[in-house]
Design a protein around this motif. Structure first.
Motif, PDB file in Angstrom:
ATOM      1  N   VAL A  99       0.851  -1.189   0.000  1.00  0.00           N
ATOM      2  CA  VAL A  99       0.000   0.000   0.000  1.00  0.00           C
ATOM      3  C   VAL A  99       0.891   1.245   0.000  1.00  0.00           C
ATOM      4  O   VAL A  99       1.893   1.308   0.719  1.00  0.00           O
ATOM      5  N   PRO A 100       0.570   2.261  -0.807  1.00  0.00           N
ATOM      6  CA  PRO A 100       1.391   3.478  -0.864  1.00  0.00           C
ATOM      7  C   PRO A 100       1.574   4.134   0.509  1.00  0.00           C
ATOM      8  O   PRO A 100       0.641   4.185   1.315  1.00  0.00           O
ATOM      9  N   GLN A 101       2.766   4.636   0.748  1.00  0.00           N
ATOM     10  CA  GLN A 101       3.056   5.310   2.016  1.00  0.00           C
ATOM     11  C   GLN A 101       2.151   6.505   2.244  1.00  0.00           C
ATOM     12  O   GLN A 101       1.784   6.817   3.385  1.00  0.00           O
ATOM     13  N   VAL A 102       1.756   7.176   1.173  1.00  0.00           N
ATOM     14  CA  VAL A 102       0.919   8.360   1.304  1.00  0.00           C
ATOM     15  C   VAL A 102      -0.427   8.021   1.933  1.00  0.00           C
ATOM     16  O   VAL A 102      -1.087   8.890   2.516  1.00  0.00           O
ATOM     17  N   TYR A 103      -0.839   6.741   1.852  1.00  0.00           N
ATOM     18  CA  TYR A 103      -2.092   6.309   2.471  1.00  0.00           C
ATOM     19  C   TYR A 103      -1.847   5.561   3.784  1.00  0.00           C
ATOM     20  O   TYR A 103      -2.757   4.930   4.323  1.00  0.00           O
ATOM     21  N   GLY A 104      -0.615   5.620   4.284  1.00  0.00           N
ATOM     22  CA  GLY A 104      -0.289   4.956   5.534  1.00  0.00           C
ATOM     23  C   GLY A 104       0.244   3.553   5.363  1.00  0.00           C
ATOM     24  O   GLY A 104       0.439   2.833   6.351  1.00  0.00           O
ATOM     25  N   PHE A 116      -2.924   2.599  -8.097  1.00  0.00           N
ATOM     26  CA  PHE A 116      -3.634   2.823  -9.356  1.00  0.00           C
ATOM     27  C   PHE A 116      -5.087   3.251  -9.153  1.00  0.00           C
ATOM     28  O   PHE A 116      -5.754   3.643 -10.109  1.00  0.00           O
ATOM     29  N   ILE A 117      -5.559   3.151  -7.920  1.00  0.00           N
ATOM     30  CA  ILE A 117      -6.930   3.536  -7.607  1.00  0.00           C
ATOM     31  C   ILE A 117      -7.005   5.049  -7.441  1.00  0.00           C
ATOM     32  O   ILE A 117      -6.081   5.677  -6.907  1.00  0.00           O
ATOM     33  N   VAL A 118      -8.095   5.641  -7.896  1.00  0.00           N
ATOM     34  CA  VAL A 118      -8.301   7.086  -7.766  1.00  0.00           C
ATOM     35  C   VAL A 118      -8.022   7.510  -6.319  1.00  0.00           C
ATOM     36  O   VAL A 118      -8.549   6.895  -5.382  1.00  0.00           O
ATOM     37  N   PRO A 119      -7.177   8.515  -6.099  1.00  0.00           N
ATOM     38  CA  PRO A 119      -6.760   8.887  -4.739  1.00  0.00           C
ATOM     39  C   PRO A 119      -7.887   9.082  -3.741  1.00  0.00           C
ATOM     40  O   PRO A 119      -7.784   8.645  -2.593  1.00  0.00           O
ATOM     41  N   GLU A 120      -8.984   9.728  -4.133  1.00  0.00           N
ATOM     42  CA  GLU A 120     -10.072   9.968  -3.177  1.00  0.00           C
ATOM     43  C   GLU A 120     -10.679   8.645  -2.710  1.00  0.00           C
ATOM     44  O   GLU A 120     -11.077   8.516  -1.542  1.00  0.00           O
ATOM     45  N   VAL A 121     -10.707   7.644  -3.585  1.00  0.00           N
ATOM     46  CA  VAL A 121     -11.219   6.327  -3.212  1.00  0.00           C
ATOM     47  C   VAL A 121     -10.189   5.580  -2.379  1.00  0.00           C
ATOM     48  O   VAL A 121     -10.514   4.957  -1.364  1.00  0.00           O
ATOM     49  N   ALA A 122      -8.918   5.645  -2.799  1.00  0.00           N
ATOM     50  CA  ALA A 122      -7.849   4.961  -2.068  1.00  0.00           C
ATOM     51  C   ALA A 122      -7.740   5.481  -0.636  1.00  0.00           C
ATOM     52  O   ALA A 122      -7.561   4.711   0.311  1.00  0.00           O
ATOM     53  N   GLN A 178     -10.067   6.691   1.178  1.00  0.00           N
ATOM     54  CA  GLN A 178     -11.218   6.180   1.924  1.00  0.00           C
ATOM     55  C   GLN A 178     -11.000   4.719   2.316  1.00  0.00           C
ATOM     56  O   GLN A 178     -11.302   4.312   3.441  1.00  0.00           O
ATOM     57  N   ILE A 179     -10.443   3.932   1.404  1.00  0.00           N
ATOM     58  CA  ILE A 179     -10.211   2.506   1.660  1.00  0.00           C
ATOM     59  C   ILE A 179      -9.169   2.306   2.744  1.00  0.00           C
ATOM     60  O   ILE A 179      -9.380   1.569   3.716  1.00  0.00           O
ATOM     61  N   PHE A 180      -8.034   2.989   2.610  1.00  0.00           N
ATOM     62  CA  PHE A 180      -6.878   2.687   3.455  1.00  0.00           C
ATOM     63  C   PHE A 180      -6.819   3.491   4.757  1.00  0.00           C
ATOM     64  O   PHE A 180      -5.894   3.316   5.541  1.00  0.00           O
ATOM     65  N   LYS A 181      -7.828   4.336   5.008  1.00  0.00           N
ATOM     66  CA  LYS A 181      -7.871   5.000   6.312  1.00  0.00           C
ATOM     67  C   LYS A 181      -8.181   3.988   7.407  1.00  0.00           C
ATOM     68  O   LYS A 181      -7.876   4.225   8.586  1.00  0.00           O
ATOM     69  N   ASP A 182      -8.754   2.848   7.011  1.00  0.00           N
ATOM     70  CA  ASP A 182      -8.967   1.734   7.943  1.00  0.00           C
ATOM     71  C   ASP A 182      -7.647   0.975   8.070  1.00  0.00           C
ATOM     72  O   ASP A 182      -7.156   0.415   7.092  1.00  0.00           O
ATOM     73  N   LYS A 183      -7.056   0.945   9.258  1.00  0.00           N
ATOM     74  CA  LYS A 183      -5.763   0.291   9.442  1.00  0.00           C
ATOM     75  C   LYS A 183      -5.859  -1.225   9.286  1.00  0.00           C
ATOM     76  O   LYS A 183      -4.828  -1.903   9.185  1.00  0.00           O
ATOM     77  N   LYS A 184      -7.069  -1.754   9.265  1.00  0.00           N
ATOM     78  CA  LYS A 184      -7.259  -3.181   9.020  1.00  0.00           C
ATOM     79  C   LYS A 184      -7.768  -3.438   7.602  1.00  0.00           C
ATOM     80  O   LYS A 184      -8.310  -4.505   7.306  1.00  0.00           O
ATOM     81  N   ALA A 185      -7.567  -2.467   6.721  1.00  0.00           N
ATOM     82  CA  ALA A 185      -7.997  -2.619   5.328  1.00  0.00           C
ATOM     83  C   ALA A 185      -7.321  -3.837   4.707  1.00  0.00           C
ATOM     84  O   ALA A 185      -6.133  -4.082   4.910  1.00  0.00           O
ATOM     85  N   PRO A 240       1.783   0.958 -15.649  1.00  0.00           N
ATOM     86  CA  PRO A 240       2.554   2.078 -15.091  1.00  0.00           C
ATOM     87  C   PRO A 240       2.023   3.455 -15.466  1.00  0.00           C
ATOM     88  O   PRO A 240       2.003   4.371 -14.635  1.00  0.00           O
ATOM     89  N   ASP A 241       1.575   3.623 -16.717  1.00  0.00           N
ATOM     90  CA  ASP A 241       1.092   4.936 -17.158  1.00  0.00           C
ATOM     91  C   ASP A 241      -0.175   5.372 -16.430  1.00  0.00           C
ATOM     92  O   ASP A 241      -0.511   6.561 -16.428  1.00  0.00           O
ATOM     93  N   ALA A 242      -0.881   4.404 -15.827  1.00  0.00           N
ATOM     94  CA  ALA A 242      -2.134   4.728 -15.144  1.00  0.00           C
ATOM     95  C   ALA A 242      -1.948   4.899 -13.636  1.00  0.00           C
ATOM     96  O   ALA A 242      -2.917   5.124 -12.911  1.00  0.00           O
ATOM     97  N   ALA A 243      -0.717   4.798 -13.161  1.00  0.00           N
ATOM     98  CA  ALA A 243      -0.458   4.905 -11.719  1.00  0.00           C
ATOM     99  C   ALA A 243      -0.644   6.344 -11.248  1.00  0.00           C
ATOM    100  O   ALA A 243      -0.229   7.291 -11.915  1.00  0.00           O
ATOM    101  N   PHE A 244      -1.266   6.500 -10.087  1.00  0.00           N
ATOM    102  CA  PHE A 244      -1.411   7.809  -9.460  1.00  0.00           C
ATOM    103  C   PHE A 244      -0.237   8.107  -8.533  1.00  0.00           C
ATOM    104  O   PHE A 244      -0.014   9.256  -8.160  1.00  0.00           O
TER     105      PHE A 244
END
Length: 362
Positions: free
Chosen positions: A48-53, A92-98, A100-107, A212-216
């Motif tokens: 999971v990206p560091q930016v989302y924890g 690769f998931i839209v940041p606003e959705v990502a 929301q998903i990864f704010k749960d530490k048990k995601a 790769p070209d679709a990565a956020f």
């Protein structure tokens, strides 16, 4: 000298994982105590990206960790590998959705790569229908990933350059219906059951593309080709299980050499020599594999290095299977009893190695 997988795990972790492995098999999913450890160590979040924890591991760090976890227990290692692999999609998931998903530490994301669903555009999103098999870790998932063929209102498949148009989606677990489907001899605690979706509308921001070209997130791991990432992580699992089986053979062989109905000295020596040969062969394959992974990570654009990852992953998978099969007959009925760890490891590796991605050398 190649490391032993146990070097990456704390002794307390190994104890928890192995003590609860039989209970996990009985449950058909990870035991609550195992799951607690997974959450504590954030093993579902390794990609999971560091930016989302998330932990955003490098590929070399990832495969070594997954090999170690599969050495501790095949089902736990496999579940972590597949679920953390789905966490890779966070890049690769839209940041606003990502977010929301990864704010749960048990995601935890689980899913299937099969394109056995359909998606019909409607009202700023899609209507999803379909069924999917073999979603490892689905019982622990908070979200589900799927692949769908995009169809028109009449159900006709849309195409791009003559090929079906396929898109990936991430859905809330509440949108799917789980179905019992995992009835195989091994990897029992992965809970790799099936699921279906009927007429669920999802917003268009829930679709993503794994290129790769679709990565956020512009980080090396999200530029690494998904095929080689998948091959390497699965091969690491088989390697860990094989190393565990070879380790367990030591005690089994020593028992056969010293119990009341012990084998002859010559046969005892034969067993020990077979085990030593297996260690040498397996470690050589592991060394070549890890070297290929390291080189490809240092130069992601080098096609030769990427091909070497594919090649060494398949060779390691084959040698892991063959090593276990070479030693199995020497273990006696101990290896055939479903209540023993030796048998569980044998069942796990002979189930996991059926994955189509690593079946053929080419």
């Amino acid at each position: 000298m190649i490391h032993h997988p146990s070097e990456l795990l704390e002794s307390d972790w190994i104890k928890i994982i192995r003590e609860h492995a039989p209970g996990a098999e009985a449950l058909g999913k990870l035991h609550p105590r195992q799951l607690e450890l997974v959450y504590q160590q954030q093993w579902f979040n390794m990609l999971v990206p560091q930016v989302y924890g998330g932990m955003q591991f490098s590929l070399p760090q990832l495969v070594k960790t997954e090999e170690a976890l599969s050495w501790a227990d095949g089902s736990l290692g496999w579940t972590v590998t597949l679920c953390s692999g789905a966490g890779f999609f966070g890049g690769f998931i839209v940041p606003e959705v990502a977010q929301q998903i990864f704010k749960d530490k048990k995601a935890c994301l689980a899913g299937s790569g099969a394109d056995t669903g359909t998606a019909t555009e409607q009202g700023g999103g899609y209507i999803i229908n379909g069924s999917w098999k073999y979603a490892s870790g689905v019982h622990h998932a908070t979200h589900i990933t799927i692949n769908c063929r995009i169809v028109d209102a009449a159900g006709n498949p849309l195409t791009v350059d003559g090929s079906p148009l396929i898109r990936s989606f991430v859905l809330d677990k509440a949108d799917v219906q789980l179905q019992s489907g995992w009835k195989y001899m091994g990897m029992v605690a992965t809970g790799s059951d099936a699921y279906s979706i009927r007429n669920v509308h999802v917003h268009k921001n829930r679709t993503f593309e794994i290129v790769p070209d679709a990565a956020f997130i512009d980080e090396p791991i999200y530029n690494y080709p998904f095929l080689q990432l998948a091959e390497a992580t699965l091969a690491a699992n088989l390697s860990g299980m094989a190393v565990n089986f070879v380790d367990l053979c030591k005690e089994a062989f020593e028992f056969k050499a010293t119990n009341l109905r012990r084998v002859s000295e010559a046969n005892a020596e034969l067993m020990m020599e077979a085990r030593e040969s297996a260690i040498i062969l397996l470690n050589a394959a592991r060394s070549a594999f890890f070297d290929a992974v390291d080189k490809s990570w240092d130069d992601i654009t080098n096609e030769k290095y990427l091909k070497d990852v594919s090649r060494t992953s398949r060779i390691l998978a084959r040698i892991a299977r063959e090593t276990v099969d070479e030693l199995y007959p020497y273990c006696g009925l101990l290896a055939a009893s479903p209540d023993t760890e030796l048998n569980r490891v044998w069942r796990d590796i002979h189930t996991a190695s059926q994955h189509a991605l690593l079946t053929f050398l080419e």
